[in-house]
Motif scaffolding. Structure first.
Motif, PDB file in Angstrom:
ATOM      1  N   LEU A  57      -1.780  -6.247   8.847  1.00 45.75           N
ATOM      2  CA  LEU A  57      -1.255  -6.916   7.651  1.00 45.75           C
ATOM      3  C   LEU A  57      -0.434  -8.133   8.029  1.00 45.75           C
ATOM      4  CD1 LEU A  57      -0.331  -3.774   5.504  1.00 45.75           C
ATOM      5  CD2 LEU A  57      -1.990  -5.524   4.882  1.00 45.75           C
ATOM      6  N   LEU A  83      -8.222 -10.876  -2.340  1.00 46.85           N
ATOM      7  CA  LEU A  83      -9.310 -11.462  -1.568  1.00 46.85           C
ATOM      8  C   LEU A  83      -9.355 -10.850  -0.176  1.00 46.85           C
ATOM      9  CD1 LEU A  83      -8.682 -15.223  -2.439  1.00 46.85           C
ATOM     10  CD2 LEU A  83     -10.316 -13.656  -3.507  1.00 46.85           C
ATOM     11  N   MET A  84     -10.549 -10.804   0.382  1.00 52.23           N
ATOM     12  CA  MET A  84     -10.702 -10.364   1.758  1.00 52.23           C
ATOM     13  C   MET A  84     -10.848 -11.592   2.652  1.00 52.23           C
ATOM     14  SD  MET A  84     -13.272  -7.162   1.250  1.00 52.23           S
ATOM     15  CE  MET A  84     -12.888  -6.448   2.841  1.00 52.23           C
ATOM     16  N   ALA A  85     -10.696 -11.375   3.935  1.00 51.45           N
ATOM     17  CA  ALA A  85     -10.876 -12.476   4.881  1.00 51.45           C
ATOM     18  C   ALA A  85     -12.222 -13.161   4.650  1.00 51.45           C
ATOM     19  CB  ALA A  85     -10.774 -11.961   6.311  1.00 51.45           C
ATOM     20  N   VAL A 123      -1.867  -0.769  11.260  1.00 50.93           N
ATOM     21  CA  VAL A 123      -1.892  -1.291   9.895  1.00 50.93           C
ATOM     22  C   VAL A 123      -0.818  -2.364   9.704  1.00 50.93           C
ATOM     23  CG1 VAL A 123      -0.427   0.580   8.984  1.00 50.93           C
ATOM     24  CG2 VAL A 123      -1.898  -0.682   7.453  1.00 50.93           C
ATOM     25  N   PRO A 133       0.785  -1.233   0.000  1.00 49.74           N
ATOM     26  CA  PRO A 133       0.000   0.000   0.000  1.00 49.74           C
ATOM     27  C   PRO A 133       0.818   1.284   0.000  1.00 49.74           C
ATOM     28  CG  PRO A 133      -0.327  -1.296   2.024  1.00 49.74           C
ATOM     29  CD  PRO A 133       0.431  -2.150   1.068  1.00 49.74           C
ATOM     30  N   GLY A 145      -3.911 -12.336  -0.976  1.00 45.44           N
ATOM     31  CA  GLY A 145      -4.321 -11.339   0.004  1.00 45.44           C
ATOM     32  C   GLY A 145      -4.426  -9.940  -0.580  1.00 45.44           C
ATOM     33  N   MET A 146      -3.946  -9.763  -1.805  1.00 42.19           N
ATOM     34  CA  MET A 146      -4.103  -8.471  -2.482  1.00 42.19           C
ATOM     35  C   MET A 146      -5.399  -8.448  -3.305  1.00 42.19           C
ATOM     36  SD  MET A 146      -0.964  -7.295  -1.641  1.00 42.19           S
ATOM     37  CE  MET A 146      -0.310  -8.406  -0.381  1.00 42.19           C
ATOM     38  N   PHE A 167     -10.316 -16.013  11.746  1.00 37.01           N
ATOM     39  CA  PHE A 167      -9.227 -15.728  10.805  1.00 37.01           C
ATOM     40  C   PHE A 167      -8.223 -14.761  11.429  1.00 37.01           C
ATOM     41  CE2 PHE A 167      -7.342 -13.106   7.497  1.00 37.01           C
ATOM     42  CZ  PHE A 167      -7.055 -13.964   6.454  1.00 37.01           C
ATOM     43  N   ARG A 168      -8.764 -13.647  11.933  1.00 35.53           N
ATOM     44  CA  ARG A 168      -7.871 -12.619  12.477  1.00 35.53           C
ATOM     45  C   ARG A 168      -7.163 -13.101  13.753  1.00 35.53           C
ATOM     46  NH1 ARG A 168      -8.383  -8.418   9.366  1.00 35.53           N
ATOM     47  NH2 ARG A 168     -10.346  -8.026   8.297  1.00 35.53           N
ATOM     48  N   PHE A 180      -2.178 -16.671   5.512  1.00 35.43           N
ATOM     49  CA  PHE A 180      -1.941 -17.241   4.179  1.00 35.43           C
ATOM     50  C   PHE A 180      -0.833 -18.282   4.208  1.00 35.43           C
ATOM     51  CE2 PHE A 180      -4.466 -13.626   3.237  1.00 35.43           C
ATOM     52  CZ  PHE A 180      -5.154 -13.960   2.087  1.00 35.43           C
ATOM     53  N   LEU A 197      -5.152   6.029   2.275  1.00 38.05           N
ATOM     54  CA  LEU A 197      -5.466   5.140   3.383  1.00 38.05           C
ATOM     55  C   LEU A 197      -4.260   4.923   4.268  1.00 38.05           C
ATOM     56  CD1 LEU A 197      -7.797   2.561   1.677  1.00 38.05           C
ATOM     57  CD2 LEU A 197      -8.363   4.597   2.943  1.00 38.05           C
ATOM     58  N   ILE A 198      -3.161   5.485   3.884  1.00 36.66           N
ATOM     59  CA  ILE A 198      -1.915   5.273   4.601  1.00 36.66           C
ATOM     60  C   ILE A 198      -1.385   6.619   5.068  1.00 36.66           C
ATOM     61  CG2 ILE A 198       0.511   4.681   4.140  1.00 36.66           C
ATOM     62  CD1 ILE A 198      -0.978   2.199   4.542  1.00 36.66           C
ATOM     63  N   ALA A 220      -2.864 -10.910   9.024  1.00 39.62           N
ATOM     64  CA  ALA A 220      -3.621 -11.459   7.900  1.00 39.62           C
ATOM     65  C   ALA A 220      -2.728 -12.313   7.009  1.00 39.62           C
ATOM     66  CB  ALA A 220      -4.261 -10.329   7.098  1.00 39.62           C
TER      67      ALA A 220
END
Lengths: 614, 614
Positions: free
Chosen positions: B485, B505-507, B481, B453, B502-503, B527-528, B492, B461-462, B488
């Motif tokens: 990351l 798809l979302m959880a 953040v 990002p 992961g770039m 997941f988290r 994977f 967003l950053i 998450a």
């Protein structure tokens, strides 16, 4: 110091005013500064199509410079579509011409008794009769004016839709570039101003030309080497069609479904294969996302586009799978001067009314208004622009049309505050719905552009769609992403720079450009504050005109009717929860949706508090 | 229930064990579950190259299934490069073969007296003599084993670098796919295990095949229609080279500069124009970012790659502008079984030592080790893999080599915890430096992938690079953040799915796949939590082995030496401030950098607290 041109069409009086330095610093320019004029000069309750409304064209400090994609300018007025803050922004070359003619902006007041053309030629201003152009389309009007005045002129004009006060008429420049949304073309039409032709040769002032050139060049390099360019120059904006469809958020058959089965026939690659004959960039843009297309056969036509929103509106929303017909419909709107989003969405609304028996063949004048019928779509565009038959009703937009039709048609009217929604079904990413519900200009996607990160990219920086309610209950600050994006993108509309640059540049890349252009101390905090200040100013205008929390809402379909298909099947938007979090992030009163006194003081907007009546 | 194969090379004993159901739920599989075995079974202070270290290969619940890009598996051991948690993850097809042979993982214990080959043939396991393969390169070894055992076998093996215990030796599979980082090839070499050949025909178990197929298909569609695919399939990973250079973060001449002038000669488009002969995908991947390249002329070679990191390390870091030579160096490393990042970075270190007179022609054996000299780079790779001359020193990596050389060479050793840094100068995006400093495996970019990002996309967003210090002082939660990351992406590596997914798809897109594969209730919160649990487990291993806050640092150059060129000119990383915010976001003790007892209890890791000795 810049200058504003004030043109009164009642008195035909024309005068120059210096830009207010203090207001320029606070609101930068473009729609920011124009909004300040709007709230100061257009009285509460003014009729958008009456003589008290003003149409304010405004460039920003970067417009016309070598900063990347800085060909942009804005127009602001009270919107005849929403009754609230009306704003639109366009690219191409007109804004640069205006600025080089010596003016940062033009304020149009009053109403002319006869059609007129405003000519601005390097500081020389003239109001001419426009009788010969009235009743003509955008392409012909532009061509005739240039033939008469000289090819060095650039023309911004309305088409037949604006003349006929279609509530979502656009103002067009460079033939195919649009101040599309909010019906500003109808405002221009109500003033009987057919066109503004501008030509200029003056150098655009820059406080520190050397620093500016360096900062602008650095930003251009960043854009040149960006993911944004990598994808947008190849496929145009329609690249997003597949990305949206695959997430189940492509509004199909007037938002009855979230996916459509023929995206391969109408997507970015399809344009490249079937109809693309060239690419077109706005002034100073290193990307050139604009397409030049040519359709052969039944729907033969040639011109710029279609953009994603035109494809979304005339394609899946009306369930049309013929790229040629979609392109034809799009170019027809350009020539009539019609916003393609509202036009396509209103026709899709009519199609669903027809499907459900709310309107019939008698209403449509014998046209079988079936989903998927390309010719019916094209017929409707003609009728709307000319206000013929049912077109007179549909020219009012979905909110007013459904209000008059009644019989449950309100459910099919996909608008927020009267403005038709763009082609992103926010049931598939709920936070996009928050952006639609709160955008100052009504159902709009480029105010927050939060569908960018949610639909297109960056999964793990955004709250999951299925768990966003829990996440916000736990931490309402998650909604701050919408506020942050709104504030940042607001700055782009104020400085005269394309919002797409916000997908490649950071505030830190832009502030040295603004500082060098203006000579102001201007850092990242100033950038963010200016965005928030302008955003709250526009909201204050809306509050004054009667906007409350209850209007920050979405069509019932998105709130109560779960998507029946695709990856977002079963989803609705639980908007109230999102709104609570958003108002908290904004520092607004949760019951009224008004900026608080504290927030207004914090932003230096205390002089506006009285306007809001809170 | 799955099975683990345990192979003791001291006793040549082989046995099967059932997977622990409870541990599988807590740590999922892949590097998550392997780390649990590591912390349980490898004693504190064990010598990474001694018989107490274990080399644990592990697939995840998705490995080998039709879920998108799920050909991946991990290996874990104590790293001979860092002395801490050693982990690597690879794609290709080997992981699928292992799983179809009946095993979820293989634990290698002890040390064989002679070189051996482990053969796993559909549940039948054999330890064979590997004398004929020892001393041979990866390509020849793979070919010979397949010739001897049959083409249905897939081979994971070490090259000559692993045999020679080069501390950054890789384990290679499918000839060109690498368990690249942390020196796991040296661990395998220390055990005298040349290769593991696997073949299998068993069906991979799925708890709910129908639901799995549906969820996997939906995810594949999302990947198919993603920005990720749109760019990665066209340009490969080297697409990022321009994006990094334009932000001034392309490490050049061993991080002396942040930009290089010849990116057009070595970037993604250059590969496409000059050397690309095909594309190659890992098992079940809809993207195929892998390149198949062929160089003609002086540096004639053919094989897969080069990836961005290889280009970054052998190109700008060594100031080499010849794409053919870079590709040759990359393929040479593949055949020797050398991590290209550490190899290139260590050679760049040696070049700077030569430039500054710390080593001379006598040290180099007569090689003029000048920046920009392609042949010198290639010579050094041979010497390192064979531990010849100065190669014996450089085979130890930059940390140990600089420690032995002294004389100020430490400043040129660009590593964190002994592991050489990838090609992103974090002075250009400081938060990337936070990711490097804290990554459990040392100087690593794909633990947090926060350069994605920051360097590549999504500006708003950053936190801005120039104002991040102020932002974190005001709100330390901005550092979350990096944690989010890390957590998450850790998942994977545990489930056997490529991090690139992961770039796209979302959880929420992945959890139904995991749930259907395993039969567990598994939602986004699970997941988290699983990601955070695994991350803290690996950190606990590091704490046990002596990791403290003082080791969560960056090379002095990045902390104290402002970048002299490009857009990030003048920048350094103010790491301590970033670290404070990060530990706070992690719920770790700020003075020690250890997970607190509270955090460990919260994650159900209370049984590990004693291991940490806190």
């Amino acid at each position: 110091m810049g200058k504003i041109l004030r043109v009164n069409l009642n008195s035909k009086e024309v005068r120059e005013e210096p830009l207010d330095e203090e207001d320029s610093r606070r609101f930068l320019g473009g729609s920011g500064l124009a909004t300040k004029y709007l709230i100061d000069e257009v009285k509460k309750g003014a009729d958008p199509l009456g003589e008290d409304n003003k149409l304010i064209f405004m460039t920003g400090p970067l417009t016309g410079t070598i900063s990347p994609s800085s060909g942009r300018f804005s127009a602001v007025a009270k919107s005849p579509l929403t009754g609230f803050w009306g704003e639109a922004n366009s690219g191409g070359h007109w804004g640069r011409h205006l600025k080089r003619s010596g003016y940062d902006g033009v304020i149009i007041e009053g109403i002319s008794s006869k059609p007129v053309l405003l000519v601005i030629d390097d500081g020389k201003v003239e109001i001419r009769d426009a009788g010969e152009y009235w009743g003509k389309g955008v392409k012909e009007t532009t061509g005739l004016i240039k033939d008469n005045l000289g090819q060095r002129f650039n023309v911004s004009c309305i088409g037949i839709a604006g003349e006929n006060l279609v509530r979502y008429a656009a103002i067009m420049n460079d033939i195919h570039r649009a101040l599309g949304r909010c019906g500003l073309g109808a405002v221009m039409g109500s003033k009987r101003l057919k066109a503004i032709a501008v030509a200029g040769t003056q150098e655009i002032k820059l406080a520190d030309r050397e620093a500016f050139t360096e900062a602008a060049r650095a930003a251009t390099e960043l854009v040149d080497e960006s993911l944004l360019k990598m994808t947008l120059e190849v496929y145009g904006t329609n690249m997003v069609l597949d990305l949206v469809n695959v997430k189940g958020g492509l509004p199909t058959r007037n938002w009855q479904y979230g996916t459509c089965g023929y995206t391969d026939d109408i997507n970015g690659p399809a344009i490249n294969e079937k109809i693309l004959v060239g690419k077109k960039s706005c002034f100073s843009c290193p990307i050139a996302c604009g397409r030049l297309s040519e359709v052969k056969g039944k729907y033969a036509c040639k011109g710029e586009g279609p953009e994603y929103e035109s494809v979304g509106a005339f394609g899946p929303m009306c369930d049309v799978n013929d790229l040629g017909a979609i392109t034809y419909a799009h170019l027809l709107c350009n020539d009539y001067g019609l916003d393609t989003i509202s036009a396509g969405s209103t026709i899709a609304f009519a199609m669903e009314c027809y499907e459900k028996g709310i309107i019939n063949l008698q209403d449509t004048g014998g046209i079988e208004l079936e989903f998927g019928d390309s010719d019916a779509v094209i017929d409707m565009i003609h009728k709307i622009a000319k206000r013929e038959g049912i077109g007179d009703l549909l020219a009012e937009g979905t909110k007013r049309a459904s209000g008059r039709l009644g019989r449950g048609s309100e459910v099919f009217a996909m608008n927020v505050k009267g403005m038709e929604l763009p082609a992103y079904d926010c049931r598939a990413t709920k936070i996009t719905g928050l952006g639609f519900a709160t955008a100052n200009r009504g159902g709009d996607h480029i105010t927050a552009y939060v569908q960018g990160p949610t639909f297109l990219d960056i999964p793990f920086l955004i709250v999951d769609n299925s768990t966003i309610e829990d996440a916000l209950l736990e931490n309402p600050a998650e909604a701050v992403v919408v506020k942050d994006l709104e504030d940042a993108l607001t700055v782009f509309d104020a400085i005269g720079c394309c919002k797409f640059m916000g997908m490649a540049l950071m505030a830190e890349d832009i502030v040295p450009i603004i500082a060098a252009a203006t000579g102001w101390d201007f850092d990242v905090n100033d950038f963010r504050e200016a965005g928030e200040r302008i955003y709250n100013l526009a909201r204050a205008f809306n509050v004054r005109e009667g906007c409350t929390r209850s209007l920050d809402t979405l069509p019932q379909r998105l709130l109560n009717e779960p998507l029946p298909d695709g990856p977002a099947k079963g989803m609705v938007v639980n908007l109230e929860l999102l709104l609570d979090a958003y108002y908290e992030a904004r520092g607004w009163d949760k019951s009224t949706g008004s900026p608080t006194r504290t927030k207004m003081f914090e932003l230096g907007l205390q002089d506006i508090i009285r306007e809001m009546g809170v």
